[in-house]
Structure formats: structure tokens, C-alpha cells
Design an enzyme around this catalytic site. Structure first.
Site, PDB file in Angstrom:
ATOM      1  CB  ALA A 132     -10.940 -27.760  -9.150  1.00 23.24           C
ATOM      2  CD1 TRP A 158      -9.630 -34.637 -15.655  1.00 25.95           C
ATOM      3  CD2 TRP A 158      -9.139 -35.705 -17.867  1.00 25.95           C
ATOM      4  NE1 TRP A 158      -9.916 -36.313 -15.994  1.00 25.95           N
ATOM      5  CE2 TRP A 158      -9.463 -36.992 -16.765  1.00 25.95           C
ATOM      6  CE3 TRP A 158      -8.663 -36.582 -19.252  1.00 25.95           C
ATOM      7  CZ2 TRP A 158     -10.013 -38.371 -16.799  1.00 25.95           C
ATOM      8  CZ3 TRP A 158      -8.636 -37.829 -19.359  1.00 25.95           C
ATOM      9  CH2 TRP A 158      -9.477 -38.985 -18.632  1.00 25.95           C
ATOM     10  CD  GLU A 365     -10.068 -24.223 -24.411  1.00 23.35           C
ATOM     11  OE1 GLU A 365     -10.778 -23.464 -24.295  1.00 23.35           O
ATOM     12  OE2 GLU A 365      -9.724 -25.482 -25.371  1.00 23.35           O
TER      13      GLU A 365
END
Length: 387
Positions: A132, A158, A365
Site C-alpha cells: 500500500a 519506508w 508524500e
């Protein structure tokens, strides 16, 4: 002299203070941070002492009481010297603290924010999972209510500031299904039994920034650590990312500015064919494009920051700022290496580090592709609302 997108005197003074700190204290050790792949805890302590770890947050929670524009300026100036330290700051302020500011109740704010905003503790944010990434709605980490506790199982990938953070805001699915409505947000404290930090990722760039996977094996957290309402964690994280993208854009901007400054300096000194390479049109055009795009990116970032400070919705403009600045950063760092020629490919010079660090800004992001989807979605929504 650069106009810096019409800053006020207060913002100019703040920028100068942060710049002096970055150049005097961080610059001499920036290459070492990258080369040794070690977390610069000393730099975080110095930033905390200078009031940089909670710039846009209220003084009542030991923040600096500044604004988003000041915060963006700080991230730019720190990243201009060290992308690793810039990312650590950005992830802490936007992602580690932001969700608690957005969705935390007063008890949670009083418990966690003073240590975070003062810099006595670092914060981290866990959204991404092995399956995801861009599809954040595909979260598989689970949280099951058990009396006055939630029990977490799953993992994240991450995660910036993992291993050095004291608090982690993470998402977990609390309802069956695959949509985003069953995802909730939780605060997990470091050291909680069953909460494990995996070994550090061996990254191409930003090597002084800690990035680790997280694992949750029957992690029991108090029921009051639910952040916001059950099932609304995805909304919290999307609001968080709106602000976080401004800071990643600012980080990209700092790296682009560093590459431009180094290339300009080098071009004026490096001689070929009996004269400085800055006199050749091919080099001048590269420098001109770099200067133009950096200034345009700065306007986009500062505009998005001002919108956030004014309480306006920034989804579209944060995505624009992050997308454009990150792609400018890659173009500028690449052009700087080209201007340096063979020297640019050597670790003796800093431009290869700027280039390696800049790549993350096109991914973290929300990838560039996701930013384009966000911008298009918001534009179409706005057009439909006018009909």
C-alpha cells in the site's frame, strides 16, 4: 539580490537566522553525514535549541508560534545544506506532529505535543505498507478492539524517523472491507511490547535520515490512543499530507538552490579553451533555466504556505507546489552535474549528493503521478461546482 517571493521583514530576519545556523553548524559536516550514513542527533539537538522543531505550532504546546511560511523557509534553508537533516525536520513537523494537531483531543495534545514541539522527542508517521504505497487505501495493518485496548498487527514500510522517534502516528484497518472508511489512526509509543523496528534501509540518498520498516505483533495500546474518530484516520492523513507536501516542496527547493549556487560558482571559476565556462552560451542557458525555475517554484511553495496560514484549503496548490518543485529539483541537480562535467560525478564535489537527495522528493508524500491525479481531480471538481 533575490526577492524571495516578497517576504516580510520578519520572515527575512528569520530566514537569515536559519541560514546562518545552517551554514555555520550544518554545512561543515553535511558531507560526513552522507558519507557515514549516520543519524545526526547533534543537529536535531541544535535545531531544538534554536526553536526549529515546532515552528508553526502554538506556544501553549511549546511550539514557536510561527507560521507555515516560516516553516517552509526553515526547511528550504536546512535542506540547502543537508537534505538528510531537512527531511528529518520536515517529517517530524508535518507528519509526526501534524496529525495530532489536526485530530488530537486536548488530552492527547497536552500529553504528546510539548515534547514534540520543543524537540525533546521526535515524531514519525506510518502510512506506507509493502502493498500500500500510492494506494494508501490498501492498508492491511489491523487494529482490533479488546476491552480498553486496541491490538495492532501488521507492518509499515519506508518510515522516516523510525528508530529515533518517540511517538508514531500510524494507520490501521478497524473495519472489514477495502475502502478508506474503515481505516483509523493511532498513536503508538516507542518501546511498546510487540512494536519492532527493522534494520535501516540502504538508500541512494538522504543517507543521514533514518528510514526503517515497522512491525506490529499483538501490540496493545490504550483505547485513548485512537487519534480522532474511528474510521476517519484516512481523512486525517490526507489533511496531513496537504501540509506535508508544502514542506517536501521546500526541501526540493533547497536542494535545487544548493545545486544552482554550486554550479554558478563553479562555472565562474572553471576554465576551458582559455576562458571561464560561464562565458559559454550553453552553460549560461542552463544557469538561466535553473534560476527561472527555482524562483517559480519558490512562488508556488510560498503561495501554498500563505494559503494554509489563511485557513484555506490547499489540496490542489500543495500538490502543485510539491510536484513542480520536486521536478525542478531533479532538473537543476542534473544540470549542475553537467556543468561540473566529470567532477560532478565525483563525491569530492557536493552536486552528486544534491542529485541523489533530490530524487526522493519526486516519490515521498505522493509520487509525481499521484500529484497530477490530485491536481486534475481538484480542477475537475471545481469546474463541476460552477455548473
Amino acid at each position: 539580490m533575490q526577492r524571495y517571493a516578497e517576504l516580510t521583514e520578519e520572515h527575512i530576519m528569520f530566514r537569515n537566522v536559519v541560514r546562518e545556523f545552517a551554514e555555520k553548524e550544518l554545512a561543515p559536516r553535511a558531507a560526513e553525514i552522507d558519507r557515514t550514513d549516520t543519524f545526526p542527533g547533534w543537529a536535531i539537538e541544535r535545531m531544538a535549541a534554536n526553536g526549529l522543531m515546532g515552528i508553526p505550532y502554538p506556544e501553549q504546546y511549546e511550539g514557536a508560534g510561527g507560521d507555515t511560511l516560516m516553516y517552509a523557509i526553515a526547511v528550504e534553508e536546512i535542506s540547502r545544506v543537508s537534505g538528510s537533516v531537512g527531511l528529518t525536520l520536515a517529517a517530524h513537523v508535518s507528519l509526526g506532529i501534524g496529525p495530532i494537531i489536526i485530530s488530537g483531543n486536548e488530552a492527547q495534545k497536552k500529553k504528546y505535543l510539548p515534547d514534540l514541539c520543543s524537540g525533546r522527542a521526535l515524531g514519525s508517521f506510518g502510512l506506507t505498507e509493502p502493498g500500500a504505497g500510492s494506494d494508501a487505501g490498501g492498508t492491511r495493518t489491523r487494529a482490533v478492539r479488546d476491552g480498553d485496548h486496541w491490538v495492532l498487527n501488521g507492518g509499515k514500510h519506508w518510515i522516516t524517523n523510525a528508530g529515533v522517534a518517540k511517538t508514531y502516528v500510524i494507520t490501521a484497518r478497524t473495519a472489514e472491507g477495502t475502502d478508506t472508511h474503515g481505516i483509523s489512526a493511532f498513536i503508538v509509543e516507542a518501546g511498546t511490547p510487540g512494536f519492532k523496528i527493522a534494520p535501516k534501509e540502504d538508500k541512494v540518498g538522504l543517507r543521514g535520515s533514518e528510514t526503517h520498516p515497522l512491525f506490529f505483533e499483538d501490540v496493545r495500546i490504550p483505547a485513548e490512543n485512537l487519534l480522532g474518530k474511528e474510521g476517519e484516520g484516512f481523512k486525517t492523513f490526507m489533511k496531513t499530507l496537504d501540509g506535508g507536501r508544502i514542506s517536501i516542496g521546500a526541501m526540493a527547493l533547497g536542494l535545487a538552490q544548493a545545486a544552482y549556487d554550486a554550479a554558478l560558482d563553479y562555472a565562474r571559476q572553471r576554465e576551458q579553451f582559455g576562458r571561464a565556462i560561464s562565458t559559454f552560451q550553453a552553460v549560461q542557458f542552463k544557469l538561466a533555466d535553473m534560476a527561472m525555475e527555482i524562483e517559480a517554484a519558490r512562488h508556488l511553495i510560498f503561495s501554498a504556505a500563505r494559503m494554509k496560514d489563511a485557513g484555506e484549503k490547499t489540496t490542489r496548490y500543495s500538490a502543485m507546489a510539491k510536484l513542480y518543485a520536486s521536478e525542478v529539483s531533479m532538473r537543476c541537480t542534473n544540470a549542475a552535474i553537467q556543468i561540473f562535467g566529470g567532477n560532478g560525478y565525483s563525491r569530492e564535489y557536493p552536486v552528486e549528493r544534491f542529485w541523489r537527495d533530490a530524487k526522493l522528493t519526486e516519490i515521498g508524500e505522493g509520487t509525481s503521478e499521484i500529484q497530477r491525479l490530485v491536481i486534475a481531480r481538484e480542477a475537475l471538481r471545481e469546474a463541476a461546482s460552477r455548473e
